[in-house]
Design a protein around this motif. Structure first.
Motif: not given
Length: 330
Positions: A124-132
């Motif tokens: 998960e640390s390599m996958i940016p989140v989309k919902m901010i």
């Protein structure tokens, strides 16, 4: 009339004498009252003096008893009791402070994690989140970040060995540990202080966890580029792998910060520090370590060795002539 007059005169004389007697009684009464008062005052003074003497004798007796008994007296017993209580209280506090089991219990919640969860968080640390729009969840554990810091230390030591760096006085593990842990703890503390100023909803443990898992991209990039020495490959990994881990941290901080200016300051500072640290580890770390070693231990000069030299022909002729002259003189 003459008899009554005489009787009246005798009555007046009697009255005058009685008056003087009355006056004398009054004087006697006054004198007797003052004398009684003086006697009462004298008695009171004597009584006070006797009480003072009794108190003085009692105090002297207590002092003599205290001197005679010494530490066995009342004061000695109270002193020993107070000293014993203070010793017991200090002993209990020291045992609590230095109890290893108690310290483990305090740190246990931060390291109670399954390997499957660590693996999932690394991915998960390599996958940016989309919902901010709402705050993203941050793992409140330190096992994964701590292992990543130690992994980065091992990769730096491996890079020192694979490069042309001359290792002296050990494996330089102390320098690598100081660099990695200094970055992790120092930057986490600085970012937590900046997040507090920017009113971001994050704790110190969450900041340590977020930045620690962000080092996963650094580990991958350095491990690959230390074994394959191409600067173009490093820049590709620096932009892709390091950029993804940085975007992940930036997105999480954006979701927990309110205000465009605060987001820009906080996220821009974190992204700059994280990416520049990777450049430093790849290009400047080895040179800085070599410079420190040269400063502390002197330049790496090989030891002095004796080398056989060829004697020139002229010197041989001089030696032969000298030997012949000595032989002729003898």
């Amino acid at each position: 009339s003459g008899a009554p007059a005489a009787e009246w005169g005798g009555f007046e004389d009697n009255m005058q004498g009685g008056g003087s007697a009355v006056i004398d009684m009054e004087n006697m009464d006054d004198t007797s009252g003052s004398s009684f008062e003086d006697m009462g005052e004298m008695h009171q003074r004597m009584k006070e003096e006797e009480e003072e003497e009794a108190e003085g004798e009692a105090g002297a007796g207590e002092e003599e008893d205290g001197e005679f008994l010494g530490m066995k007296g009342l004061r000695g017993q109270l002193g020993r009791q107070v000293a014993d209580q203070m010793w017991q209280v200090g002993k209990r506090q020291a045992s609590r402070a230095f109890s290893l089991y108690a310290n483990i219990d305090i740190l246990r919640p931060y390291f109670d994690v399954e390997p499957v969860q660590v693996r999932a968080r690394l991915l998960e640390s390599m996958i940016p989140v989309k919902m901010i729009n709402f705050p993203q969840k941050i793992a409140g554990e330190l096992y994964g970040p701590l292992m990543l810091v130690f992994t980065l230390v091992a990769i730096l030591l491996h890079g020192m060995k694979t490069s042309d760096t001359i290792i002296r006085e050990g494996t330089l593990m102390g320098t690598a540990i100081g660099t990695c842990f200094g970055y992790w703890l120092g930057v986490s503390s600085f970012m937590y202080f900046l997040a507090y100023l920017c009113n971001a909803q994050i704790t110190m443990v969450q900041m340590l966890s977020l930045l620690g898992y962000g080092l996963f991209g650094h580990c991958i990039t350095l491990f690959v580029t230390y074994n394959i020495h191409f600067h173009s490959l490093f820049y590709i990994f620096w932009l892709i792998v390091g950029g993804l881990s940085t975007l992940r941290m930036v997105a999480v901080l954006v979701s927990r910060t309110v205000g465009h200016t605060q987001r820009l300051i906080l996220c821009g500072t974190l992204a700059a520090l994280h990416m520049l640290f990777l450049l430093y580890l790849h290009f400047a770390y080895h040179k800085v370590v070599e410079g420190i070693l040269d400063t502390l231990e002197g330049p790496n000069v090989p030891p002095f060795q004796r080398v056989a030299r060829d004697i020139p022909v002229v010197s041989n002729a001089v030696l032969n002539t000298t030997a012949k002259a000595i032989a002729l003189t003898l």
